[in-house]
Design a protein around this motif. Structure first.
Motif, PDB file in Angstrom:
ATOM      1  N   ILE A 169       0.875  -1.173   0.000  1.00 16.51           N
ATOM      2  CA  ILE A 169       0.000   0.000   0.000  1.00 16.51           C
ATOM      3  C   ILE A 169       0.912   1.223   0.000  1.00 16.51           C
ATOM      4  N   ARG A 170       0.733   2.086  -0.995  1.00 17.89           N
ATOM      5  CA  ARG A 170       1.569   3.287  -1.023  1.00 17.89           C
ATOM      6  C   ARG A 170       0.780   4.523  -0.624  1.00 17.89           C
ATOM      7  N   TYR A 171       1.473   5.469  -0.035  1.00 21.56           N
ATOM      8  CA  TYR A 171       0.889   6.765   0.277  1.00 21.56           C
ATOM      9  C   TYR A 171       1.516   7.752  -0.682  1.00 21.56           C
TER      10      TYR A 171
ATOM     11  N   SER B 203      -2.066  -8.011  -5.805  1.00 17.70           N
ATOM     12  CA  SER B 203      -2.934  -6.927  -5.370  1.00 17.70           C
ATOM     13  C   SER B 203      -2.068  -5.691  -5.131  1.00 17.70           C
ATOM     14  N   LYS B 204      -2.678  -4.551  -4.995  1.00 21.88           N
ATOM     15  CA  LYS B 204      -1.933  -3.341  -4.631  1.00 21.88           C
ATOM     16  C   LYS B 204      -2.916  -2.306  -4.135  1.00 21.88           C
ATOM     17  N   GLY B 205      -2.446  -1.437  -3.276  1.00 24.38           N
ATOM     18  CA  GLY B 205      -3.323  -0.404  -2.745  1.00 24.38           C
ATOM     19  C   GLY B 205      -2.630   0.928  -2.669  1.00 24.38           C
TER      20      GLY B 205
ATOM     21  N   ASP C  61       4.971   0.086   0.934  1.00 26.37           N
ATOM     22  CA  ASP C  61       5.435   0.514  -0.390  1.00 26.37           C
ATOM     23  C   ASP C  61       5.875   1.960  -0.227  1.00 26.37           C
ATOM     24  N   MET C  62       5.922   2.687  -1.314  1.00 26.44           N
ATOM     25  CA  MET C  62       6.359   4.068  -1.258  1.00 26.44           C
ATOM     26  C   MET C  62       5.532   4.855  -0.223  1.00 26.44           C
ATOM     27  N   GLY C  63       6.220   5.544   0.667  1.00 31.00           N
ATOM     28  CA  GLY C  63       5.529   6.400   1.630  1.00 31.00           C
ATOM     29  C   GLY C  63       4.966   5.677   2.849  1.00 31.00           C
ATOM     30  N   THR C  64       5.111   4.359   2.893  1.00 32.58           N
ATOM     31  CA  THR C  64       4.673   3.606   4.084  1.00 32.58           C
ATOM     32  C   THR C  64       5.809   2.704   4.547  1.00 32.58           C
TER      33      THR C  64
ATOM     34  N   ALA D  90      12.685   0.012  -8.504  1.00 36.42           N
ATOM     35  CA  ALA D  90      11.313   0.541  -8.456  1.00 36.42           C
ATOM     36  C   ALA D  90      10.435  -0.283  -9.391  1.00 36.42           C
ATOM     37  N   ASN D  91       9.133  -0.112  -9.251  1.00 31.62           N
ATOM     38  CA  ASN D  91       8.207  -0.751 -10.182  1.00 31.62           C
ATOM     39  C   ASN D  91       7.990   0.153 -11.390  1.00 31.62           C
ATOM     40  N   GLY D  92       8.161  -0.400 -12.572  1.00 32.00           N
ATOM     41  CA  GLY D  92       7.823   0.311 -13.801  1.00 32.00           C
ATOM     42  C   GLY D  92       8.609   1.569 -14.120  1.00 32.00           C
TER      43      GLY D  92
ATOM     44  N   ALA E 108      13.597  -8.073 -10.126  1.00 33.31           N
ATOM     45  CA  ALA E 108      14.615  -7.337  -9.369  1.00 33.31           C
ATOM     46  C   ALA E 108      14.144  -6.869  -7.995  1.00 33.31           C
ATOM     47  N   ASN E 109      12.868  -6.486  -7.875  1.00 28.87           N
ATOM     48  CA  ASN E 109      12.442  -6.001  -6.561  1.00 28.87           C
ATOM     49  C   ASN E 109      11.554  -7.012  -5.825  1.00 28.87           C
ATOM     50  N   ALA E 110      11.690  -8.286  -6.225  1.00 27.16           N
ATOM     51  CA  ALA E 110      10.855  -9.321  -5.596  1.00 27.16           C
ATOM     52  C   ALA E 110      11.348  -9.710  -4.200  1.00 27.16           C
TER      53      ALA E 110
ATOM     54  N   ASN F 229      13.696   3.507   1.289  1.00 30.70           N
ATOM     55  CA  ASN F 229      13.939   2.165   1.828  1.00 30.70           C
ATOM     56  C   ASN F 229      14.738   1.297   0.848  1.00 30.70           C
ATOM     57  N   VAL F 230      14.237   1.172  -0.365  1.00 26.48           N
ATOM     58  CA  VAL F 230      14.849   0.235  -1.318  1.00 26.48           C
ATOM     59  C   VAL F 230      16.208   0.755  -1.796  1.00 26.48           C
ATOM     60  N   GLY F 231      16.234   2.023  -2.216  1.00 28.32           N
ATOM     61  CA  GLY F 231      17.471   2.588  -2.768  1.00 28.32           C
ATOM     62  C   GLY F 231      18.582   2.641  -1.744  1.00 28.32           C
TER      63      GLY F 231
ATOM     64  N   VAL G 127      22.046   5.832  -8.287  1.00 27.32           N
ATOM     65  CA  VAL G 127      20.782   5.394  -7.681  1.00 27.32           C
ATOM     66  C   VAL G 127      19.782   6.541  -7.717  1.00 27.32           C
ATOM     67  N   GLN G 128      18.558   6.249  -8.097  1.00 26.03           N
ATOM     68  CA  GLN G 128      17.503   7.275  -8.003  1.00 26.03           C
ATOM     69  C   GLN G 128      16.576   6.923  -6.851  1.00 26.03           C
ATOM     70  N   GLY G 129      16.514   7.791  -5.847  1.00 25.90           N
ATOM     71  CA  GLY G 129      15.655   7.551  -4.688  1.00 25.90           C
ATOM     72  C   GLY G 129      16.414   6.837  -3.594  1.00 25.90           C
TER      73      GLY G 129
ATOM     74  N   GLY H  36      14.931  -8.687   8.915  1.00 26.99           N
ATOM     75  CA  GLY H  36      15.371  -8.702   7.522  1.00 26.99           C
ATOM     76  C   GLY H  36      14.321  -8.218   6.545  1.00 26.99           C
ATOM     77  N   ARG H  37      13.104  -7.864   7.018  1.00 26.28           N
ATOM     78  CA  ARG H  37      12.077  -7.405   6.067  1.00 26.28           C
ATOM     79  C   ARG H  37      12.348  -5.979   5.597  1.00 26.28           C
ATOM     80  N   VAL H  38      12.816  -5.125   6.513  1.00 32.56           N
ATOM     81  CA  VAL H  38      13.039  -3.728   6.127  1.00 32.56           C
ATOM     82  C   VAL H  38      14.087  -3.658   5.007  1.00 32.56           C
TER      83      VAL H  38
ATOM     84  N   PRO I  99      17.146   2.652 -10.696  1.00 38.20           N
ATOM     85  CA  PRO I  99      15.992   3.485 -10.376  1.00 38.20           C
ATOM     86  C   PRO I  99      15.261   2.858  -9.187  1.00 38.20           C
ATOM     87  N   ALA I 100      15.132   3.614  -8.094  1.00 41.51           N
ATOM     88  CA  ALA I 100      14.512   3.059  -6.877  1.00 41.51           C
ATOM     89  C   ALA I 100      13.529   4.068  -6.290  1.00 41.51           C
ATOM     90  N   ALA I 101      12.872   4.842  -7.174  1.00 46.88           N
ATOM     91  CA  ALA I 101      11.939   5.847  -6.663  1.00 46.88           C
ATOM     92  C   ALA I 101      10.530   5.586  -7.183  1.00 46.88           C
ATOM     93  N   LEU I 102      10.320   5.871  -8.446  1.00 48.83           N
ATOM     94  CA  LEU I 102       8.948   5.798  -8.973  1.00 48.83           C
ATOM     95  C   LEU I 102       8.945   5.336 -10.424  1.00 48.83           C
TER      96      LEU I 102
HETATM   97  P1  NAD Z   1      10.305   5.154  -0.119  1.00 44.27           P
HETATM   98  O1  NAD Z   1       9.174   6.072   0.044  1.00 44.27           O
HETATM   99  O2  NAD Z   1      10.961   4.572   1.093  1.00 44.27           O
HETATM  100  O3  NAD Z   1      11.467   5.808  -0.985  1.00 44.27           O
HETATM  101  C1  NAD Z   1      11.267   6.489  -2.196  1.00 44.27           C
HETATM  102  C2  NAD Z   1      12.387   7.492  -2.325  1.00 44.27           C
HETATM  103  O4  NAD Z   1      12.326   8.077  -3.626  1.00 44.27           O
HETATM  104  C3  NAD Z   1      12.295   8.626  -1.308  1.00 44.27           C
HETATM  105  O5  NAD Z   1      13.555   8.843  -0.742  1.00 44.27           O
HETATM  106  C4  NAD Z   1      11.817   9.803  -2.147  1.00 44.27           C
HETATM  107  O6  NAD Z   1      12.253  11.051  -1.636  1.00 44.27           O
HETATM  108  C5  NAD Z   1      12.452   9.487  -3.479  1.00 44.27           C
HETATM  109  N1  NAD Z   1      11.781  10.148  -4.610  1.00 44.27           N
HETATM  110  C6  NAD Z   1      10.466  10.375  -4.787  1.00 44.27           C
HETATM  111  N2  NAD Z   1      10.241  11.019  -5.946  1.00 44.27           N
HETATM  112  C7  NAD Z   1      11.448  11.192  -6.505  1.00 44.27           C
HETATM  113  C8  NAD Z   1      11.880  11.776  -7.720  1.00 44.27           C
HETATM  114  N3  NAD Z   1      11.009  12.326  -8.561  1.00 44.27           N
HETATM  115  N4  NAD Z   1      13.205  11.775  -8.000  1.00 44.27           N
HETATM  116  C9  NAD Z   1      14.080  11.212  -7.148  1.00 44.27           C
HETATM  117  N5  NAD Z   1      13.736  10.638  -5.979  1.00 44.27           N
HETATM  118  C10 NAD Z   1      12.431  10.626  -5.679  1.00 44.27           C
HETATM  119  O7  NAD Z   1       9.769   4.002  -1.087  1.00 44.27           O
HETATM  120  P2  NAD Z   1      10.376   2.544  -1.301  1.00 44.27           P
HETATM  121  O8  NAD Z   1       9.623   1.621  -0.430  1.00 44.27           O
HETATM  122  O9  NAD Z   1      11.846   2.592  -1.258  1.00 44.27           O
HETATM  123  O10 NAD Z   1       9.866   2.255  -2.794  1.00 44.27           O
HETATM  124  C11 NAD Z   1      10.566   2.720  -3.932  1.00 44.27           C
HETATM  125  C12 NAD Z   1      10.147   1.922  -5.150  1.00 44.27           C
HETATM  126  O11 NAD Z   1      10.387   0.531  -4.895  1.00 44.27           O
HETATM  127  C13 NAD Z   1       8.665   2.030  -5.524  1.00 44.27           C
HETATM  128  O12 NAD Z   1       8.548   1.933  -6.927  1.00 44.27           O
HETATM  129  C14 NAD Z   1       8.067   0.787  -4.890  1.00 44.27           C
HETATM  130  O13 NAD Z   1       6.875   0.372  -5.547  1.00 44.27           O
HETATM  131  C15 NAD Z   1       9.197  -0.198  -5.121  1.00 44.27           C
HETATM  132  N6  NAD Z   1       9.158  -1.359  -4.220  1.00 44.27           N
HETATM  133  C16 NAD Z   1       9.211  -1.212  -2.870  1.00 44.27           C
HETATM  134  C17 NAD Z   1       9.194  -2.344  -2.066  1.00 44.27           C
HETATM  135  C18 NAD Z   1       9.333  -2.259  -0.556  1.00 44.27           C
HETATM  136  O14 NAD Z   1       9.493  -3.319   0.070  1.00 44.27           O
HETATM  137  N7  NAD Z   1       9.321  -1.099   0.046  1.00 44.27           N
HETATM  138  C19 NAD Z   1       9.088  -3.627  -2.632  1.00 44.27           C
HETATM  139  C20 NAD Z   1       9.042  -3.739  -4.022  1.00 44.27           C
HETATM  140  C21 NAD Z   1       9.081  -2.597  -4.810  1.00 44.27           C
END
Ligand code: NAD
Length: 468
Positions: free
Chosen positions: A73-75, A105-107, A148-151, A328-330, A353-355, A233-235, A228-230, A189-191, A304-307
């Motif tokens: 679920i993303r915010y 699923s996704k929210g 997900d993003m923002g949560t 990131a996804n997509g 890659a992000n599984a 958590n993931v990046g 790295v972009q973003g 290890g989940r984070v 790419p690890a943002a959006l």
């Molecule tokens: P997050 O909110 O922890 O991190 C996202 C980061 O990207 C933030 O630091 C934010 O400031 C940055 N960001 C946002 N917009 C940006 C932009 N325009 N340019 C550069 N940086 C930007 O989110 P996350 O959980 O790390 O998720 C990132 C991606 O990974 C998303 O696509 C998400 O769907 C995917 N993902 C996350 C998980 C997970 O376990 N958290 C699992 C699989 C896929």
């Protein structure tokens, strides 16, 4: 209408169609697999700051060929139906690919979390959970959200707690969401899991010299220059592990407010702390306003690890990285994917890659249902057995076991050791099957199509065995 989200959904569907064509499944089944089963929009009010705010949330269920369905679920203020449907579809394919026993699923909640205080976010999250629970869109057996993003852990803990309150007689309530803190039924290890999975994926790719040479690179990860972009958590985790454990150089990081570039390698931990203290990358050594110069710089690997939708047909020709791994996804549109592929760029696709996230979520869900932590039963037994073995070796040889090895050998695996080992296994095997598929047929143009084909074949088999 958000055109970026429309493009995202259309890219996922075009990638699916391309792979389905090669698999050769009947049109009716292809259509059934492709479309989302349902997408709920919920609108709910929360009284905050002396005003009633109406929030919009989504939960899309893409495929229930296996249940529960699973997905984050993303915010995000930019979320909409197209985006959650694209992300839910990717979850279906991802779970099938890494053999996590879930549908997709996704929210999303349309919100900028930075605009709200934690206690306000908690109330909003709890109300959102009630709306989801009413419709069985959160439930250990039917639908299991994750971060997900923002949560993150905090929001998952609120959701789990709210679900528990609503279902006090249910035994497996902790299993209603994953990505919880360890103190609230989470798993060690989940984070780090998604970033860790990106590291394991790259390590495995570098064990396939044929693939690496295809991209124009050679050797190992050591010394490879990464952007790295973003740094969320993931990046952050991917960058930290790759620089600390594989000796790769993180030369560029792009964030919302600009970028950081340092040819000698960025102090990832230092930058991460700086972002948390100041809210952005501005002011850090190597800061530049010109993010595009970092996106298009000479580097070996781009993460790419943002959006989504960051590499499009407009900028694909400017990207110089030899390998792009979609944390990131997509992040790459359909057309950009073709352009990059045609010039030899190796793209390690998102659905693989992000599984790491869903893989460790699966371990957490199993832990919650089993009500016991991994390693609990066998750790001390392993220790004793190894001690006996060491004693026997010493008795037979008359020599003392080297002290420096002893502690490491006798120590039984912790939960974290087991989670990382399970994740490493999934990521290695995942790459191996995708790469083998890619090289098995000259009509398969890239790793993404190969990964998608494997997922589609597995989902097709699941539907076929159900008689649908
Ligand atoms: P997050 O909110 O922890 O991190 C996202 C980061 O990207 C933030 O630091 C934010 O400031 C940055 N960001 C946002 N917009 C940006 C932009 N325009 N340019 C550069 N940086 C930007 O989110 P996350 O959980 O790390 O998720 C990132 C991606 O990974 C998303 O696509 C998400 O769907 C995917 N993902 C996350 C998980 C997970 O376990 N958290 C699992 C699989 C896929």
């Amino acid at each position: 209408m958000n055109t970026r989200n429309q493009d995202f959904l259309s890219s996922v569907e075009r990638m699916f169609d391309q792979a389905a064509e090669l698999v050769g499944i009947p049109d009716d089944l292809r259509h059934k697999i492709k479309v989302a089963n349902s997408t709920y929009t919920v609108r709910f009010g929360v009284r905050l700051r002396n005003k009633l705010y109406t929030f919009v949330g989504y939960r899309s269920v893409h495929s229930e060929h296996r249940e529960p369905v699973k997905g984050g679920i993303r915010y995000s203020p930019y979320a909409d139906q197209d985006e959650v449907e694209a992300l839910a579809a990717l979850m279906t394919y991802k779970c099938a690919l890494v053999e996590a026993p879930f549908g997709g699923s996704k929210g999303a909640l349309v919100i900028d979390p930075n605009e709200w205080e934690p206690h306000e976010l908690e109330r909003i999250t709890r109300r959102f959970t009630q709306e989801l629970a009413k419709r069985n869109l959160i439930s250990p057996a039917q639908n299991v959200p994750a971060p997900d993003m923002g949560t993150g852990e905090r929001e998952m803990a609120w959701m789990a707690d709210e679900y528990k309150r609503l279902n006090p007689n249910e035994l497996n309530t902790w299993a209603c969401v994953t990505g919880k803190p360890v103190s609230k039924g989470g798993i060690r290890g989940r984070v780090e899991a998604t970033g860790r999975g990106v590291q394991y994926a790259l390590q495995e790719a570098f064990r396939h010299p044929q693939d690496i040479e295809h991209s124009g690179l050679s050797g190992t990860l050591a010394g490879k220059r990464i952007v790295v972009q973003g740094l969320g958590n993931v990046g952050y985790h991917a960058a930290q592990f790759l620089s600390q454990e594989d000796d790769a150089l993180i030369i560029g990081v792009m964030e919302r407010d600009g970028a950081v570039y340092d040819e000698d390698g960025i102090d990832v931990d230092g930058l991460h702390k700086h972002i948390h203290e100041t809210g952005g990358v501005k002011g850090f050594k190597g800061f530049t306003n010109d993010s595009n110069s970092v996106l298009t710089c000479n580097c070996d690997i781009f993460i790419p690890a943002a959006l989504e939708g960051v590499i499009t047909k407009e900028n694909a020709d400017d990207i110089k990285a030899n390998i792009i791994i979609e944390a990131a996804n997509g992040p790459i549109t359909f057309t950009a994917n073709e352009m990059l592929r045609d010039r030899g760029c190796l793209i390690i696709p998102d659905l693989y890659a992000n599984a790491g996230g869903v893989t460790v979520s699966y371990f957490e869900w199993v832990k919650n249902i089993g009500h016991i932590r991994f390693g609990r039963m066998q750790r001390r037994q392993h220790e004793r057995q190894t001690m006996d073995m060491v004693a026997a070796v010493e008795e037979m040889t008359g020599a003392k076991f080297p002290e420096r090895l002893l502690a490491r050998i006798i120590q039984g695996p912790t939960e974290l050791d087991l989670v990382r080992s399970g994740l490493d296994d999934v990521m290695r095997e995942g790459y191996q099957v995708i790469s083998a598929k890619w090289h098995s047929d000259p009509r398969i143009p890239d790793l993404r199509t190969a990964a998608m084909m494997i997922a589609i074949e597995r989902i097709r088999d699941s539907y076929t065995s159900l008689g649908i």
